[in-house]
Design a protein around this motif. Structure first.
Motif, PDB file in Angstrom:
ATOM      1  N   HIS A 258       0.819  -1.219   0.000  1.00  0.00           N
ATOM      2  CA  HIS A 258       0.000   0.000   0.000  1.00  0.00           C
ATOM      3  C   HIS A 258       0.849   1.265   0.000  1.00  0.00           C
ATOM      4  CE1 HIS A 258      -3.750  -2.205   0.883  1.00  0.00           C
ATOM      5  NE2 HIS A 258      -3.001  -2.963   1.663  1.00  0.00           N
ATOM      6  N   GLY A 259       2.188   1.110  -0.051  1.00  0.00           N
ATOM      7  CA  GLY A 259       3.087   2.256   0.079  1.00  0.00           C
ATOM      8  C   GLY A 259       3.459   2.450   1.536  1.00  0.00           C
ATOM      9  N   GLN A 260       4.566   3.131   1.744  1.00  0.00           N
ATOM     10  CA  GLN A 260       5.021   3.426   3.116  1.00  0.00           C
ATOM     11  C   GLN A 260       5.467   4.880   3.157  1.00  0.00           C
ATOM     12  OE1 GLN A 260       4.671   2.535   6.006  1.00  0.00           O
ATOM     13  NE2 GLN A 260       6.385   1.407   6.874  1.00  0.00           N
ATOM     14  N   PRO A 261       4.706   5.848   3.689  1.00  0.00           N
ATOM     15  CA  PRO A 261       3.443   5.606   4.385  1.00  0.00           C
ATOM     16  C   PRO A 261       2.329   5.149   3.436  1.00  0.00           C
ATOM     17  CG  PRO A 261       3.826   7.960   4.141  1.00  0.00           C
ATOM     18  CD  PRO A 261       5.080   7.287   3.678  1.00  0.00           C
ATOM     19  N   ARG A 262       1.321   4.554   4.029  1.00  0.00           N
ATOM     20  CA  ARG A 262       0.229   3.950   3.269  1.00  0.00           C
ATOM     21  C   ARG A 262      -0.503   4.997   2.421  1.00  0.00           C
ATOM     22  NH1 ARG A 262      -3.809  -0.441   3.988  1.00  0.00           N
ATOM     23  NH2 ARG A 262      -5.646   0.356   2.965  1.00  0.00           N
ATOM     24  N   ARG A 263      -0.679   4.679   1.149  1.00  0.00           N
ATOM     25  CA  ARG A 263      -1.227   5.641   0.209  1.00  0.00           C
ATOM     26  C   ARG A 263      -2.238   5.022  -0.762  1.00  0.00           C
ATOM     27  NH1 ARG A 263       1.211   8.423  -4.017  1.00  0.00           N
ATOM     28  NH2 ARG A 263       3.043   7.098  -4.214  1.00  0.00           N
ATOM     29  N   HIS A 264      -2.062   3.745  -1.051  1.00  0.00           N
ATOM     30  CA  HIS A 264      -2.857   3.121  -2.117  1.00  0.00           C
ATOM     31  C   HIS A 264      -3.903   2.173  -1.546  1.00  0.00           C
ATOM     32  CE1 HIS A 264       0.323   4.634  -4.701  1.00  0.00           C
ATOM     33  NE2 HIS A 264       1.206   3.995  -3.952  1.00  0.00           N
ATOM     34  N   ALA A 265      -5.161   2.420  -1.873  1.00  0.00           N
ATOM     35  CA  ALA A 265      -6.234   1.509  -1.472  1.00  0.00           C
ATOM     36  C   ALA A 265      -6.098   0.210  -2.283  1.00  0.00           C
ATOM     37  CB  ALA A 265      -7.582   2.166  -1.721  1.00  0.00           C
ATOM     38  N   PRO A 266      -6.681  -0.884  -1.792  1.00  0.00           N
ATOM     39  CA  PRO A 266      -6.514  -2.189  -2.467  1.00  0.00           C
ATOM     40  C   PRO A 266      -6.821  -2.168  -3.966  1.00  0.00           C
ATOM     41  CG  PRO A 266      -7.618  -2.491  -0.375  1.00  0.00           C
ATOM     42  CD  PRO A 266      -7.471  -1.006  -0.551  1.00  0.00           C
ATOM     43  N   HIS A 267      -7.896  -1.461  -4.353  1.00  0.00           N
ATOM     44  CA  HIS A 267      -8.275  -1.475  -5.777  1.00  0.00           C
ATOM     45  C   HIS A 267      -7.367  -0.572  -6.613  1.00  0.00           C
ATOM     46  CE1 HIS A 267     -10.126   2.116  -4.138  1.00  0.00           C
ATOM     47  NE2 HIS A 267     -10.284   2.580  -5.377  1.00  0.00           N
ATOM     48  N   ALA A 268      -6.585   0.295  -5.941  1.00  0.00           N
ATOM     49  CA  ALA A 268      -5.769   1.276  -6.665  1.00  0.00           C
ATOM     50  C   ALA A 268      -4.274   0.941  -6.627  1.00  0.00           C
ATOM     51  CB  ALA A 268      -6.011   2.666  -6.069  1.00  0.00           C
ATOM     52  N   ILE A 269      -3.925  -0.217  -6.070  1.00  0.00           N
ATOM     53  CA  ILE A 269      -2.520  -0.626  -6.037  1.00  0.00           C
ATOM     54  C   ILE A 269      -2.068  -0.990  -7.453  1.00  0.00           C
ATOM     55  CG2 ILE A 269      -0.993  -2.519  -5.272  1.00  0.00           C
ATOM     56  CD1 ILE A 269      -2.668  -2.594  -2.672  1.00  0.00           C
ATOM     57  N   ASN A 270      -0.846  -0.599  -7.812  1.00  0.00           N
ATOM     58  CA  ASN A 270      -0.302  -1.026  -9.106  1.00  0.00           C
ATOM     59  C   ASN A 270       0.419  -2.367  -8.883  1.00  0.00           C
ATOM     60  OD1 ASN A 270       0.957  -1.437 -11.544  1.00  0.00           O
ATOM     61  ND2 ASN A 270       1.490   0.728 -11.838  1.00  0.00           N
ATOM     62  N   TYR A 271      -0.367  -3.442  -8.910  1.00  0.00           N
ATOM     63  CA  TYR A 271       0.182  -4.767  -8.615  1.00  0.00           C
ATOM     64  C   TYR A 271       1.250  -5.158  -9.635  1.00  0.00           C
ATOM     65  CZ  TYR A 271      -3.803  -5.292  -5.428  1.00  0.00           C
ATOM     66  OH  TYR A 271      -4.713  -5.117  -4.411  1.00  0.00           O
ATOM     67  N   ARG A 272       1.039  -4.804 -10.871  1.00  0.00           N
ATOM     68  CA  ARG A 272       2.013  -5.187 -11.907  1.00  0.00           C
ATOM     69  C   ARG A 272       3.354  -4.525 -11.667  1.00  0.00           C
ATOM     70  NH1 ARG A 272      -0.734  -4.868 -17.782  1.00  0.00           N
ATOM     71  NH2 ARG A 272      -0.843  -2.656 -17.285  1.00  0.00           N
ATOM     72  N   ALA A 273       3.331  -3.215 -11.397  1.00  0.00           N
ATOM     73  CA  ALA A 273       4.595  -2.503 -11.180  1.00  0.00           C
ATOM     74  C   ALA A 273       5.305  -3.034  -9.924  1.00  0.00           C
ATOM     75  CB  ALA A 273       4.322  -1.007 -11.054  1.00  0.00           C
ATOM     76  N   ASN A 274       4.531  -3.304  -8.885  1.00  0.00           N
ATOM     77  CA  ASN A 274       5.133  -3.814  -7.648  1.00  0.00           C
ATOM     78  C   ASN A 274       5.856  -5.135  -7.889  1.00  0.00           C
ATOM     79  OD1 ASN A 274       4.171  -1.676  -6.179  1.00  0.00           O
ATOM     80  ND2 ASN A 274       2.554  -2.812  -5.134  1.00  0.00           N
ATOM     81  N   LEU A 275       5.182  -6.053  -8.573  1.00  0.00           N
ATOM     82  CA  LEU A 275       5.783  -7.380  -8.776  1.00  0.00           C
ATOM     83  C   LEU A 275       6.935  -7.317  -9.766  1.00  0.00           C
ATOM     84  CD1 LEU A 275       2.584  -9.540  -8.648  1.00  0.00           C
ATOM     85  CD2 LEU A 275       4.489  -9.631  -7.075  1.00  0.00           C
ATOM     86  N   TRP A 276       6.767  -6.499 -10.778  1.00  0.00           N
ATOM     87  CA  TRP A 276       7.839  -6.357 -11.773  1.00  0.00           C
ATOM     88  C   TRP A 276       9.113  -5.871 -11.077  1.00  0.00           C
ATOM     89  CZ3 TRP A 276      11.238  -2.832 -13.677  1.00  0.00           C
ATOM     90  CH2 TRP A 276      11.833  -3.128 -14.906  1.00  0.00           C
ATOM     91  N   ARG A 277       8.936  -4.866 -10.203  1.00  0.00           N
ATOM     92  CA  ARG A 277      10.127  -4.313  -9.536  1.00  0.00           C
ATOM     93  C   ARG A 277      10.744  -5.336  -8.572  1.00  0.00           C
ATOM     94  NH1 ARG A 277      11.372   0.991  -5.757  1.00  0.00           N
ATOM     95  NH2 ARG A 277      13.618   0.732  -5.940  1.00  0.00           N
TER      96      ARG A 277
END
Ligand code: HPA
Length: 244
Positions: free
Chosen positions: A52-71
């Protein structure tokens, strides 16, 4: 030894010896969450992502799951342990419990489900989580004398609101024992990348319409249960990494 990635959910744990990695980096899939760390646990390197980011910023539906996993993969991660805070649908599960579901049902919508925008990639997803990694974590939990409930079905809702009691009744009829908002498309994308993923679900509340206070969910109690669960996650990971 494989490099392990730890994806943390709401109320992510403070791990010792964490070094923050650069924030705001673009990937071919847009920007990953600000919240990547390199840490050492039991003498082993661990890459930590706060989804969700640190500090928390992204709600579950707004997380960029692809970018997170790619990185995570670009950083050298070869397997993933992912924590998910969840509500308990099955009455046997209580706040503070740690659960590893074997299956999932996806009720979320509108989230990017694949790295291949042409839609031509079909990965096998019969068993959404990695059995070998789960077995290793279960053995580590046993050594750490941490109770780990294995099995069950994670239902992934869209959020960010919690569910109605009738939605939870429907999910129970479908076979769900846990409800959360973030395991999908994370698990499917990890499968596309060939990254084994094991879920560690932290029960933080009885789901809507369940439990003693069945009329509404006590949001104040969530943090306490989350901290309790995260302490268990760290104990399991210490054993898991220390063994290698
Ligand atoms: N529903 C959905 N997601 C959740 C819940 C819940 O009750 N608790 C923690 N994450």
């Amino acid at each position: 030894m494989s490099t392990t990635g730890l994806i943390l959910g709401s109320g992510g744990a403070a791990l010792p010896q964490l070094e923050r990695l650069p924030d705001g980096l673009d990937t071919p899939y847009g920007q990953a969450a600000d919240g990547f760390f390199r840490g050492i646990l039991a003498g082993e390197e661990l890459l930590v992502l706060h989804r969700h980011g640190q500090p928390r910023r992204h709600a579950p539906h707004a997380i960029n799951y692809r970018a997170n996993l790619w990185r995570l993969q670009a950083l050298g991660v070869e397997r993933l342990v992912a924590t998910y805070t969840v509500g308990a649908i099955a009455a046997r599960l209580l706040p503070g419990d740690l659960v590893v579901p074997g299956q999932l049902i996806d009720y979320s919508w509108g989230r990017a489900q694949t790295f291949d925008d042409s839609g031509a990639t079909h990965v096998d997803f019969t068993t959404p989580f990695d059995a070998e990694l789960i077995a290793a974590l279960a053995a580590a939990a046993q050594r750490a004398t941490v109770q780990l409930a294995a099995g069950g079905v994670y239902g992934c809702t869209q959020g960010p609101r919690l569910e109605t009691a009738a939605e939870i009744d429907r999910m129970e009829r479908d076979g769900c024992t846990l409800v959360g908002m973030t395991a999908m498309p994370e698990a499917a994308l990890a499968r596309e990348l060939g990254l084994p993923l094991a879920p560690l679900c932290i029960v933080v509340n009885p789901a809507a319409g369940r439990g003693a206070a069945a009329e509404r969910i006590d949001l104040g109690a969530l943090q306490e249960a989350s901290n309790k669960g995260l302490a268990k996650v760290l104990a399991v990971l210490r054993e898991f990494l220390g063994k290698e």
